[in-house]
Design an enzyme around this catalytic site. Structure first.
Site, mmCIF file in Angstrom:
data_model
loop_
_atom_site.group_PDB
_atom_site.id
_atom_site.type_symbol
_atom_site.label_atom_id
_atom_site.label_comp_id
_atom_site.label_asym_id
_atom_site.label_seq_id
_atom_site.Cartn_x
_atom_site.Cartn_y
_atom_site.Cartn_z
ATOM 1 N N GLY A 2 1.346 4.496 3.633
ATOM 2 C CA GLY A 2 0.568 5.514 2.937
ATOM 3 C C GLY A 2 -0.803 5.690 3.555
ATOM 4 O O GLY A 2 -1.254 6.825 3.784
ATOM 5 N N GLY A 3 -1.458 4.590 3.856
ATOM 6 C CA GLY A 3 -2.800 4.650 4.433
ATOM 7 C C GLY A 3 -2.819 5.268 5.810
ATOM 8 O O GLY A 3 -3.666 6.128 6.115
ATOM 9 N N GLY A 6 -3.607 0.954 -0.980
ATOM 10 C CA GLY A 6 -2.159 1.089 -1.121
ATOM 11 C C GLY A 6 -1.439 0.542 0.100
ATOM 12 O O GLY A 6 -1.921 -0.389 0.757
ATOM 13 N N SER A 7 -0.307 1.143 0.391
ATOM 14 C CA SER A 7 0.554 0.604 1.443
ATOM 15 C C SER A 7 0.054 1.000 2.830
ATOM 16 O O SER A 7 -0.717 1.947 2.995
ATOM 17 C CB SER A 7 1.973 1.128 1.261
ATOM 18 O OG SER A 7 1.997 2.521 1.568
ATOM 19 N N ARG A 8 0.521 0.276 3.826
ATOM 20 C CA ARG A 8 0.174 0.581 5.209
ATOM 21 C C ARG A 8 0.697 1.948 5.614
ATOM 22 O O ARG A 8 0.002 2.720 6.265
ATOM 23 C CB ARG A 8 0.754 -0.505 6.116
ATOM 24 C CG ARG A 8 0.385 -0.349 7.564
ATOM 25 C CD ARG A 8 0.725 -1.628 8.302
ATOM 26 N NE ARG A 8 0.411 -1.531 9.717
ATOM 27 C CZ ARG A 8 0.476 -2.557 10.558
ATOM 28 N NH1 ARG A 8 0.841 -3.752 10.110
ATOM 29 N NH2 ARG A 8 0.180 -2.412 11.827
ATOM 30 N N LYS A 21 -7.051 11.213 -7.108
ATOM 31 C CA LYS A 21 -5.596 11.314 -7.235
ATOM 32 C C LYS A 21 -5.144 10.123 -8.072
ATOM 33 O O LYS A 21 -5.202 8.982 -7.617
ATOM 34 C CB LYS A 21 -4.978 11.295 -5.829
ATOM 35 C CG LYS A 21 -3.479 11.016 -5.774
ATOM 36 C CD LYS A 21 -2.632 12.109 -6.412
ATOM 37 C CE LYS A 21 -1.149 11.811 -6.213
ATOM 38 N NZ LYS A 21 -0.704 10.609 -6.982
ATOM 39 N N CYS A 24 -4.032 -7.809 -3.029
ATOM 40 C CA CYS A 24 -4.228 -7.571 -1.593
ATOM 41 C C CYS A 24 -4.559 -8.865 -0.876
ATOM 42 O O CYS A 24 -4.353 -8.992 0.321
ATOM 43 C CB CYS A 24 -5.383 -6.603 -1.366
ATOM 44 S SG CYS A 24 -5.398 -5.221 -2.487
ATOM 45 N N GLU A 80 3.388 -7.823 5.827
ATOM 46 C CA GLU A 80 3.146 -8.157 4.426
ATOM 47 C C GLU A 80 4.405 -7.918 3.595
ATOM 48 O O GLU A 80 5.062 -6.893 3.721
ATOM 49 C CB GLU A 80 2.003 -7.277 3.890
ATOM 50 C CG GLU A 80 1.627 -7.583 2.450
ATOM 51 C CD GLU A 80 0.551 -6.648 1.897
ATOM 52 O OE1 GLU A 80 -0.269 -7.104 1.108
ATOM 53 O OE2 GLU A 80 0.550 -5.451 2.255
ATOM 54 N N GLU A 118 -7.503 0.631 2.301
ATOM 55 C CA GLU A 118 -7.250 -0.801 2.258
ATOM 56 C C GLU A 118 -5.746 -0.941 2.120
ATOM 57 O O GLU A 118 -5.170 -0.440 1.160
ATOM 58 C CB GLU A 118 -7.993 -1.365 1.048
ATOM 59 C CG GLU A 118 -8.245 -2.839 1.111
ATOM 60 C CD GLU A 118 -7.851 -3.456 -0.183
ATOM 61 O OE1 GLU A 118 -8.523 -3.214 -1.182
ATOM 62 O OE2 GLU A 118 -6.827 -4.168 -0.179
#
Lengths: 523, 523
Positions: free
Chosen positions: B244-245, B240-242, B183, B301, B390, B264
């Site tokens: 999103g993950g 990516g973001s928390r 993606k 990161c 973060e 991550e």
């Protein structure tokens, strides 16, 4: 020794504060004394917190110290003597010879992890040479594995010793430096208590923190869910039903901090009868298959619950031999009333399935497992998902395929399995080669000309497989590889030598295999 | 070359059938030509099915063949030439020198996995000698790792090359023999298309099945959710973001067959200023910290979003030096408007937090990241979870602790992190030793006297850590260890030599390191 019905928390016996239950003697069909006491949420919480507090001290022990601890657990189990075997016989209905063998397996696997620790390459130690002149400079990087943290272990019903209190999950978690909070199986609480006392004595003798081990007693789902949901718990080992395993997976995934679950759940272990093997050895295979199917009343995760054959020479001989061998067996006591009831229900459903014919079926007896063999076509098997489900016990389904292509199609339609077995002759190798890639994707262990029951405890064993045979197909619960489930890597960048763990120090003081810039070395 | 805005499916360009979008030039603050076309559910499904069909052929390639493929991907990326750098500069706002370095990193990590494949010990080959005389006989058991299956990879916004189309996730999945359905990140679709063309050419040149690689283009969450939910996909790599993950983790866990997610996500990378280091090197550390914080406009990161110090000599000098250094920086273009907006919001929230004082804060500029440093007490930090979150960009919070004990208490209260950094002098070693066990539990990489930005691609690197820094703390997404994320073990019992994979055959035809009965050998 006397069984008191208590839990073990913080190295001491402690009576559960939430009601009581008794073990069941499946042979005499009566309750066994004494009563066992269910732990309360407060007791679960305390056991987990103590495990969390014990973790740093436990994981800081040397390889030799943890190996000695595992050896001591083994010695303490042997020191229980015959009381352990007798209680396990009462609670499980399993015969003496099986339980004595299982005790030896339990002791040997504890010692095997000791040997693994002493050898040291489980640490996967890696060192990258610094390159200070490079632009940008490469730092000094070193890596080793450490334990994940306290592990919740759920004992299995079908191995009251080898997959229970001091079984493979516990041994591999201990080896990884992880404290264990053990949920005893309610079918063999007395056996569990005896082994828990042995483990507790080993903890004391080795002067480890008391939180390294706890035994929780009780029935029902509440204890397990509280245990898996507890913030101190960092991984889960489970052997049991698909519904039980997936329920714990859901709890673990829903935590604020999700944790890995290693649940071994459900497998029908297909056996592929390749044409030339069937033609040449039909009767022998029929007998061997029946023996594997009924071994231990079929109560093994690796029980061959599915047979696939191409219609052709030998098929009727196989059916005749298997049927004859099964009819010569007797219904035998199963591990628990619940297992016997589920088995009977599963067999009745198969017998009543309109796409299925019955080749052999012993008469049902209360609390016992009576062998059964059914037959269906590949088309019907592919169309009916209920035929893919595990019936835990000595029942199997023969799926007759039109040709090798259809056999591969059936293999492709299977869910993840612990094992697949090939009965092959040299002339079948070409067909086997076409089938192997499918099987590699579907199972953890591929056997030729044997039967899947019998799981060797060794270095190369994989007792695991894609979902739903296990929750996590990246792992094995038997053999030395089981330690990897409870490890994670930590990297150290430019740390002074005296702050580094011994495994990573200059001069390799542990004299273990390490990777330097990728290359294995003992220097 | 011309960027056409198309996806790559089955080795061919294909226009997405579900609407279009454009890339954004964060420097000129305008849309870039051409339009990109979003893929439809049917296109996603087809890409995944082709990946599934390609898996058996791809994983059957030899180590050398896959290594050559990775080398060819690297060559094809270099062959794009300056167009790649120029398009990436436009789409990311990152400077040329950074992107040229990132291209070299990308190429080198592809080649590193090639070297790993040629060495062969990634297979973890194991052989247990049969013991036919034993009771029961021990079978011939052999084990090796195979790929999990097709991997869905989500490109990161902050590394348009090294964590994108042919970045670390893709390289390690390919190395493991897993097809990749990628993606593309909607912030750099043109860069993605150029690299996807290079990968597609390498697939063709190496005569691999076209399904080995696909590039899906689009915006929003739908594509990712369809991709992770697709039955052919067997693992997920995400940076990516928390939010999103964790959304992808939920999709993966809710599948009929749950699959592993390596996401991550989120890390504030604490830096511990130990008392003697602070006393001796306050100004130097202040400057070094500010440089690390603002490197790449803080869009790493591993950006140091948290600093812990014991109140005492040097603290005010550290604050003065860091503040001065930050105030000498300039607000700089961030990767995307969304990232810049989130950053500004996060900084404003910190500045407005009643428990926080502002040490340095550059003036906000639209679309840019302006450095900021805040200060709070350990008590307030412990009491306010919002201070643990973060803020992606060049902002950090200094937490002042009463003593080393309180510093450990703060460390213990942190969520999982990618890194922790110690600034230490010899006289700090005793305190560091007490802190290290806590950090080992909390982070994937521990640094001394450096800064966490800068992640070496090597054998011993761990770019990973406990949740929420990643979804799965058992792994690294950088370095050779990244291949382990996409592998699982398969055991072969009594298989005839000619049916065994080459890695496990008698005589060790691949001449790789293997374990025989647990002992490493090349014989």
């Amino acid at each position: 020794m006397t069984i008191t019905g208590e839990a073990f928390i913080g190295g001491a016996r402690e009576r559960g504060g939430a009601g009581s239950f008794k073990a069941w003697d499946p042979t005499l069909r009566d309750y066994l004394e004494p009563s066992f006491h269910m732990v309360t949420p407060e007791q679960i919480d305390r056991a987990c917190r103590l495990a969390g507090e014990a973790f740093d001290v436990f994981r800081a022990t040397s390889n030799e110290e943890r190996a000695h601890f595992l050896d001591t657990v083994a010695e303490q189990i042997l020191a229980i003597g015959d009381e352990l075997i007798e209680r396990a016989m009462l609670e499980s209905g399993l015969p003496r010879v099986r339980l004595e063998g299982e005790r030896m397996r339990t002791v040997n696997q504890l010692r095997m992890f000791g040997t693994l620790l002493r050898e040291g390459s489980w640490l996967d130690a890696r060192l990258d040479t610094p390159l200070p002149e490079r632009t940008p400079p490469r730092p000094d990087l070193r890596m080793r594995m450490i334990g994940l943290g306290p592990v919740a272990v759920f004992a299995a019903s079908n191995f009251p010793l080898a997959f229970s209190v001091a079984g493979g999950d516990t041994a591999s978690a201990f080896a990884a430096g992880c404290p264990v909070v053990l949920k005893a199986h309610s079918a063999h609480p007395g056996t569990s208590e005896l082994v828990a006392r042995a483990v507790t004595r080993a903890v004391q003798e080795c002067e480890l923190p008391a939180g390294v081990f706890a035994l929780l007693t009780g029935t029902g789902k509440g204890i397990g869910q509280a245990l898996v949901g507890h913030p101190a718990i960092q991984a889960v080992g489970f052997t049991g039903s698909r519904s039980g395993g997936t329920a714990l997976m859901a709890v673990a995934a829903a935590r604020k901090q999700p944790i890995p679950v290693y649940a071994e759940m459900s497998s029908i272990n297909p056996v592929f009868l390749m044409p030339h093997a069937l033609e040449r050895r039909a009767a022998e295979i029929g007998k061997g298959f029946a023996a594997s199917l009924t071994l231990g009343v079929g109560q093994f995760c690796t029980n061959p619950g599915l047979v696939l054959a191409v219609d052709g020479p030998g098929l009727s001989d196989f059916c005749a031999a298997a049927t004859e061998a099964l009819q010569a067996t007797q219904a035998a006591v199963m591990l628990s009333q619940g297992i016997a009831d589920s088995y009977h229900k599963g067999v009745a459903a198969l017998a009543g399935n309109e796409a299925v014919s019955t080749l052999a079926r012993l008469e049902h007896e209360e609390g016992k497992g009576a062998a059964a063999l059914f037959r269906t076509s590949a088309e019907d098997f592919l169309a009916r998902h209920e035929l893919h489900e595990e019936v835990f016990g000595p029942a199997s389904v023969l799926v007759v395929c039109r040709d090798a292509g259809q056999m591969r199609q059936v293999a492709e339609a299977l869910e993840g399995q612990l094992t697949a077995t090939l009965q092959i002759e040299r002339e079948d190798y070409a067909e086997a080669k076409a089938l192997l890639p499918v099987l590699e994707r579907k199972v953890g262990r591929i056997l030729a000309n044997g039967y899947p029951t019998g799981v060797e405890v060794s270095t190369a064993m994989v007792h695991g497989g894609p979902f739903p045979s296990t929750a996590d197909g990246r792992s094995t619960s038997v053999g030395t590889g089981a330690i990897n489930r409870f490890l994670r890597p930590v990297c150290y960048q430019n740390l002074p030598d005296e702050l580094l763990p011994e495994a990573l120090r200059d001069g390799n003081p542990l004299a273990i295999w390490r990777r330097r810039d990728g290359a294995l070395t003992r220097d």
